[in-house]
Design a protein around this motif. Sequence first.
Motif, PDB file in Angstrom:
ATOM      1  N   LEU A 119     -10.488 -60.444  13.621  1.00  0.00           N
ATOM      2  CA  LEU A 119     -10.397 -62.229  13.996  1.00  0.00           C
ATOM      3  C   LEU A 119     -11.929 -62.392  14.612  1.00  0.00           C
ATOM      4  O   LEU A 119     -12.566 -62.197  15.081  1.00  0.00           O
ATOM      5  CB  LEU A 119      -8.911 -62.034  15.466  1.00  0.00           C
ATOM      6  N   PRO A 120     -11.925 -63.666  14.193  1.00  0.00           N
ATOM      7  CA  PRO A 120     -13.258 -64.321  14.431  1.00  0.00           C
ATOM      8  C   PRO A 120     -13.294 -65.030  15.957  1.00  0.00           C
ATOM      9  O   PRO A 120     -13.996 -65.804  16.012  1.00  0.00           O
ATOM     10  CB  PRO A 120     -13.427 -65.179  13.810  1.00  0.00           C
ATOM     11  N   GLU A 121     -12.400 -65.574  16.294  1.00  0.00           N
ATOM     12  CA  GLU A 121     -11.846 -66.493  17.848  1.00  0.00           C
ATOM     13  C   GLU A 121     -12.991 -66.689  18.938  1.00  0.00           C
ATOM     14  O   GLU A 121     -12.989 -67.841  19.202  1.00  0.00           O
ATOM     15  CB  GLU A 121     -10.838 -65.777  18.488  1.00  0.00           C
ATOM     16  N   TYR A 122     -14.182 -65.972  18.745  1.00  0.00           N
ATOM     17  CA  TYR A 122     -14.915 -65.507  20.035  1.00  0.00           C
ATOM     18  C   TYR A 122     -16.752 -66.187  19.163  1.00  0.00           C
ATOM     19  O   TYR A 122     -17.423 -65.988  20.105  1.00  0.00           O
ATOM     20  CB  TYR A 122     -14.820 -64.920  20.991  1.00  0.00           C
ATOM     21  N   GLY A 123     -16.455 -65.841  17.538  1.00  0.00           N
ATOM     22  CA  GLY A 123     -17.783 -65.743  17.466  1.00  0.00           C
ATOM     23  C   GLY A 123     -18.047 -63.908  17.142  1.00  0.00           C
ATOM     24  O   GLY A 123     -19.187 -63.839  16.537  1.00  0.00           O
ATOM     25  N   GLN A 124     -17.432 -63.282  17.525  1.00  0.00           N
ATOM     26  CA  GLN A 124     -17.107 -61.973  17.677  1.00  0.00           C
ATOM     27  C   GLN A 124     -17.596 -61.080  16.059  1.00  0.00           C
ATOM     28  O   GLN A 124     -18.430 -60.087  16.024  1.00  0.00           O
ATOM     29  CB  GLN A 124     -16.522 -61.077  18.400  1.00  0.00           C
ATOM     30  N   LEU A 125     -17.582 -61.899  15.339  1.00  0.00           N
ATOM     31  CA  LEU A 125     -17.661 -61.205  13.892  1.00  0.00           C
ATOM     32  C   LEU A 125     -19.566 -61.287  13.584  1.00  0.00           C
ATOM     33  O   LEU A 125     -19.856 -61.233  12.430  1.00  0.00           O
ATOM     34  CB  LEU A 125     -16.701 -61.871  12.570  1.00  0.00           C
ATOM     35  N   GLY A 126     -20.125 -62.589  14.362  1.00  0.00           N
ATOM     36  CA  GLY A 126     -21.562 -62.807  13.929  1.00  0.00           C
ATOM     37  C   GLY A 126     -21.736 -63.790  12.611  1.00  0.00           C
ATOM     38  O   GLY A 126     -22.633 -63.415  12.736  1.00  0.00           O
ATOM     39  N   HIS A 127     -20.639 -64.224  12.162  1.00  0.00           N
ATOM     40  CA  HIS A 127     -20.937 -65.448  10.948  1.00  0.00           C
ATOM     41  C   HIS A 127     -21.160 -67.162  11.938  1.00  0.00           C
ATOM     42  O   HIS A 127     -21.118 -67.793  10.517  1.00  0.00           O
ATOM     43  CB  HIS A 127     -19.828 -65.450  10.165  1.00  0.00           C
ATOM     44  N   ASN A 128     -21.373 -67.276  12.624  1.00  0.00           N
ATOM     45  CA  ASN A 128     -22.348 -68.651  13.475  1.00  0.00           C
ATOM     46  C   ASN A 128     -20.160 -69.146  13.099  1.00  0.00           C
ATOM     47  O   ASN A 128     -20.594 -70.777  13.010  1.00  0.00           O
ATOM     48  CB  ASN A 128     -22.895 -68.873  12.329  1.00  0.00           C
ATOM     49  N   THR A 129     -19.321 -68.440  13.385  1.00  0.00           N
ATOM     50  CA  THR A 129     -18.198 -69.572  13.744  1.00  0.00           C
ATOM     51  C   THR A 129     -17.348 -68.978  14.754  1.00  0.00           C
ATOM     52  O   THR A 129     -16.654 -67.761  14.477  1.00  0.00           O
ATOM     53  CB  THR A 129     -17.402 -70.353  12.023  1.00  0.00           C
ATOM     54  N   LEU A 142     -21.933 -66.703  18.334  1.00  0.00           N
ATOM     55  CA  LEU A 142     -21.832 -66.989  17.696  1.00  0.00           C
ATOM     56  C   LEU A 142     -22.054 -66.397  16.286  1.00  0.00           C
ATOM     57  O   LEU A 142     -22.035 -66.166  15.027  1.00  0.00           O
ATOM     58  CB  LEU A 142     -21.128 -68.349  17.024  1.00  0.00           C
ATOM     59  N   ILE A 143     -23.860 -66.264  16.435  1.00  0.00           N
ATOM     60  CA  ILE A 143     -24.672 -65.000  16.195  1.00  0.00           C
ATOM     61  C   ILE A 143     -25.402 -64.235  16.380  1.00  0.00           C
ATOM     62  O   ILE A 143     -25.702 -64.719  18.115  1.00  0.00           O
ATOM     63  CB  ILE A 143     -25.861 -66.455  15.225  1.00  0.00           C
ATOM     64  N   PRO A 144     -25.585 -62.893  16.531  1.00  0.00           N
ATOM     65  CA  PRO A 144     -26.115 -61.960  16.795  1.00  0.00           C
ATOM     66  C   PRO A 144     -27.583 -62.399  17.431  1.00  0.00           C
ATOM     67  O   PRO A 144     -28.106 -63.103  16.644  1.00  0.00           O
ATOM     68  CB  PRO A 144     -26.334 -61.282  16.184  1.00  0.00           C
ATOM     69  N   ARG A 145     -27.664 -61.819  19.451  1.00  0.00           N
ATOM     70  CA  ARG A 145     -29.172 -62.956  20.023  1.00  0.00           C
ATOM     71  C   ARG A 145     -29.687 -61.845  20.306  1.00  0.00           C
ATOM     72  O   ARG A 145     -28.840 -60.443  21.283  1.00  0.00           O
ATOM     73  CB  ARG A 145     -28.596 -64.193  20.771  1.00  0.00           C
ATOM     74  N   LEU A 146     -30.505 -61.651  20.208  1.00  0.00           N
ATOM     75  CA  LEU A 146     -32.002 -60.664  21.405  1.00  0.00           C
ATOM     76  C   LEU A 146     -31.064 -60.591  22.471  1.00  0.00           C
ATOM     77  O   LEU A 146     -31.534 -61.808  22.890  1.00  0.00           O
ATOM     78  CB  LEU A 146     -32.856 -61.255  20.847  1.00  0.00           C
TER      79      LEU A 146
END
Length: 475
Positions: free
Chosen positions: A238-248, A329-333
């Motif tokens: 499930l990508p609901e909050y951007g937790q998959l890191g695919h910018n969506t 939506l993208i892994p952030r440092l």
Amino acid sequence: MTPEKRPAEDEEEQESKKLKEDPPPAVALETSESSVLQDETSQDSIASDSASSSDPEKKRLPVPEERGTVVFTGCTQWEYIGRRNLNNIPSMSHYVPKIMSFFKGIRVAYVAGHCTAAHSVIITEEGKAFTLGRNEKGQLGVGDSENRTGIVAVDSLSDFAIVAAAVGRNHTLFLTDRGTVFGCGDNKSGQCGTGNTVAVINIPCRINFKESRIQKVACGAEFSMIVDKKGYLYSFGLPEYGQLGHNTDGKFFITSNKLAYQHERSPRRVPIFVERSKDGHPTPVTDVQIVDVACGASHSVAIDAKKRAFSWGFGGYGRLGHAEPKDELIPRLIKFFDGHNRGVTKIYCGSTYTIGVSQMGPFLWGQTKRTGEANMYPKPLQDLCGWDIRSVGCSTTSIVVAADESVISWGPSPTYGELGLGENVKSSTQPKEVKSLEGSHVHQVACSMGHTLMIVRDETERDKEILSKLKEMTV
């Protein structure tokens, strides 16, 4: 923006070529006759993995070296945990740590739990997998969704050495010594990674992944993460909050007023990691080789070989550590840990918070209580500073820590015994030592909703003396 590509070793190139030549794993089709197809899928997957049994011994992942006696504390009334429509059965609540009679004489190497799960996985030193807990979606991997009151063996994986596992709200992943992963349980969002969204997978099926050997697995509530031997991170579910890191966040409208999500049914690589300037402008971070990943209910945190920490997903209550409650939506440092002697060595996630063990000590960010203020950025856990922290278990709001020769726990009410503090101290907002385990050396802690599993060293006379004072329990 494209990720920096690292040169592959000759061995990796040859292995990748071999994997590509293999036929893709069989997967269940989306049909109402899913139960039969799941069985067929599982058998095809097992046959495919067994074919690689001629691989050299050196390529196999080891079962964790630190073994011991498994200890349980918490509630075994699985359908009651986290729900209000049932009455508690006192005999099924254990407020102090107890030895599980099922594993008497059997040494355990790994335990897995999750803050949103009411089930757990126990792996013995021989690499055999056992599960216990709620089974409403087939997450125990025993072939059905019937209620199970005790510990059950995952017989369909008996031909494999299981070296690690991860659990989500209603699904489970098993990692074999061959670097392959099997998933079971709730799959309506594709979180089992089998290439489809069959609602329930009762028997572990091999995930749809052939790129490389997998070394790490982690689960969120309804999504999953894997890390391969090259340090690449993949996600699915499930990508609901951007937790998959695919910018969506995967949202789209089926009709003008009906919202749906584009689920990731197979592992998809997280291609880029960024750091943001004060004005929010993203810049790619290069040479990221992931070594560990942890997931909360709807957020993810990973650390790389340079001890840099990245977080993404749901940002509420500051659980991402970026000093703002914005979703990423993208892994952030996480800039707080970026610098000399500030790196993160271990990472753990609860439902709405994150704990990182860094070179400066342990830090917590997010919210561990159901009310009150949240830490919008990492703040030191003063009560644990100076302790040698080996393992941390994170439940919904409860935290259990194995450090030095002690176990420390805390969490607000309601609790179910997962803190192990006793009948008279069922909850605590301040860290307290678990008296019955004082002087014990705990290798690993895993918390799920309402219960905690611990692997306690059993090698010295002192170890055995402490364990001998614990009562036994049947699940």
